[in-house]
Design a protein around this motif. Structure first.
Motif, PDB file in Angstrom:
ATOM      1  N   LYS A   1      15.432  16.016  48.069  1.00 13.31           N
ATOM      2  CA  LYS A   1      14.543  15.554  49.138  1.00 13.31           C
ATOM      3  C   LYS A   1      13.173  15.093  48.628  1.00 13.31           C
ATOM      4  N   THR A   2      13.053  14.825  47.322  1.00 13.06           N
ATOM      5  CA  THR A   2      11.776  14.344  46.797  1.00 13.06           C
ATOM      6  C   THR A   2      11.596  12.871  47.147  1.00 13.06           C
ATOM      7  N   SER A   3      10.411  12.504  47.567  1.00 12.06           N
ATOM      8  CA  SER A   3      10.101  11.139  47.954  1.00 12.06           C
ATOM      9  C   SER A   3       9.018  10.578  47.044  1.00 12.06           C
TER      10      SER A   3
ATOM     11  N   GLY B   1       4.081  11.805  44.964  1.00 10.24           N
ATOM     12  CA  GLY B   1       5.460  12.270  44.989  1.00 10.24           C
ATOM     13  C   GLY B   1       6.119  12.152  43.633  1.00 10.24           C
ATOM     14  N   SER B   2       7.419  11.877  43.647  1.00 14.45           N
ATOM     15  CA  SER B   2       8.199  11.880  42.415  1.00 14.45           C
ATOM     16  C   SER B   2       9.154  10.687  42.386  1.00 14.45           C
TER      17      SER B   2
ATOM     18  N   GLU C   1       3.126  10.163  34.721  1.00 17.74           N
ATOM     19  CA  GLU C   1       1.818  10.419  34.121  1.00 17.74           C
ATOM     20  C   GLU C   1       0.697  10.586  35.151  1.00 17.74           C
ATOM     21  N   LYS C   2       0.827   9.978  36.319  1.00 15.66           N
ATOM     22  CA  LYS C   2      -0.316   9.891  37.222  1.00 15.66           C
ATOM     23  C   LYS C   2      -0.061  10.394  38.643  1.00 15.66           C
ATOM     24  N   SER C   3       1.145  10.834  38.957  1.00 17.88           N
ATOM     25  CA  SER C   3       1.477  11.131  40.340  1.00 17.88           C
ATOM     26  C   SER C   3       0.720  12.326  40.904  1.00 17.88           C
ATOM     27  N   GLN C   4       0.383  12.221  42.178  1.00 20.87           N
ATOM     28  CA  GLN C   4      -0.240  13.286  42.950  1.00 20.87           C
ATOM     29  C   GLN C   4       0.775  13.805  43.972  1.00 20.87           C
ATOM     30  N   PRO C   5       0.543  14.969  44.551  1.00 19.66           N
ATOM     31  CA  PRO C   5       1.505  15.522  45.520  1.00 19.66           C
ATOM     32  C   PRO C   5       1.669  14.635  46.756  1.00 19.66           C
TER      33      PRO C   5
END
Length: 380
Positions: free
Chosen positions: A367-369, A323-324, A349-353
């Motif tokens: 609404k980003t988690s 997420g974010s 740098e490393k986040s995935q969906p």
């Protein structure tokens, strides 16, 4: 969020209408499963005692609305969490004991993330509540109680979130015992078969024991009151359990000289879920408790309101980010939540969906988690 307020308000009425009864605790397993299904708006045994309660217009309305609400829970949350879980959490880490501090009434996320556990331990400040007895309700009491159930399911369906402030406000109601009906509904809707419900308490020796008809353990009042729900999953006869303790966490909760600490020290090899946790573990008095939990954890799933990232040993855990996250969500009661620039850097740098809403992310305009997954490299 008004639906969450409605949820707690009307659940208070539901709890008030369900007086404790020694007789209820002696019911057979089929009674408990039908009780859960009745509250959840699901079909019950045509020959059982709850069937007649399902023949009213008000119950047909309850069933129709609950079906719609649960369809949304599955569509918006469960259906997205399951494939994410299967892709990112090895089955071996799904077993054992799950621990969910500051859980509120959220069994849905707990079970969906960790469906193979044998024991689910949930701790929150809300009282455990009495065993529901719908057969003793008047029509108006039943209608009020069923509306409360719908309000709770709607809050989970719409934002996957229970509002802490609303829960605390409604706790002023002396009859409020909101957790047990909520857990029964979620268990039934998750297709679990409820086989028993038992009031329990935490004794001075730190063990959990059944309460007698007077609400005591061998004549002594428990330090903490709770409930135990036993159940089986589809295709299995293995008895598993949900233990809810109405226990307020403190910085010294893990002190082995206290009953709460003795209980917590008996736990190990935990799978942990922390979400929407009011940034409690970021407070300096809770540093030791956060370290204690990490020391007994094999898998941790949390949002940024959980245990601070700086407390985590990168040599002990493999940590992934989904997420974010850049800045924390401000709450009315916490207008200046703790920032975590080190965590924000990792996310950048490393986040995935992340394909579902989680934690306080549901309160953000976009609404980003965010979700952090920490897996111990050598399981304990």
């Amino acid at each position: 969020m008004r639906h969450a307020v409605l949820c707690l308000t009307l659940l208070g009425a539901l709890a008030a209408a369900f007086p404790p009864s020694a007789r209820a605790e002696q019911q057979p397993a089929a009674y408990w499963n039908d009780l859960a299904r009745y509250l959840a708006g699901m079909p019950v045994d045509a020959g059982g005692p709850f069937h007649k309660l399902t023949l009213t217009d008000q119950y047909r309305e309850h069933r129709t609305k609950m079906d719609g609400y649960w369809e949304r829970v599955e569509k918006e949350n469960v259906a997205h969490i399951i494939p994410w879980r299967n892709a990112h959490i090895q089955p071996v880490f799904n077993r054992g004991t799950v621990f969910y501090p500051l859980c509120g009434g959220d069994f849905v996320n707990m079970y969906t993330f960790y469906p193979e556990a044998t024991r689910y331990i949930m701790v929150s400040a809300e009282p455990a509540g009495k065993i529901p007895e719908p057969l003793r309700l008047t029509d108006s009491q039943a209608a009020s109680g069923l509306r409360s159930i719908r309000g709770c399911i709607w809050s989970i369906a719409s934002v996957n979130y229970f509002v802490t402030k609303a829960m605390r406000y409604e706790m002023k109601n002396p009859y409020l015992g909101v957790t047990l009906p909520v857990y029964l509904v979620f268990a039934a809707r998750l297709n679990l078969k409820v086989t028993g419900i038992q009031p329990v308490g935490l004794g001075k020796d730190g063990t959990i024991a059944a309460l007698d008809a007077r609400g005591t353990i061998a004549g002594e009042r428990p330090v903490v009151e709770g409930n135990r729900i036993t159940f089986t999953a589809p295709g299995s006869r293995t008895q598993r359990e949900i233990i809810y303790l109405g226990m307020r966490l403190a910085g010294n909760s893990a002190d082995p000289n206290t009953p709460q600490g003795k209980f917590l020290n008996s736990l190990s090899g935990l799978n942990v879920l922390i979400k929407s946790a009011i940034y409690l573990f970021h407070r300096e008095p809770f540093r030791d408790l956060a370290a204690f939990i990490l020391g007994r954890t094999n898998v941790l799933i949390q949002d940024d309101s959980g245990i601070p990232y700086r407390y985590m040993d990168r040599n002990a855990f493999a940590i992934s980010f989904y997420g974010s996250f850049d800045t924390p969500v401000r709450l009315v009661e916490i207008p200046q939540p703790p920032g975590q620039p080190d965590l924000a850097k990792e996310f950048k740098e490393k986040s995935q969906p992340l394909p579902f809403r989680f934690g306080y992310g549901v309160l953000r305009r976009d609404k980003t988690s965010n979700l952090l997954l920490a897996v111990r490299k050598r399981a304990r």
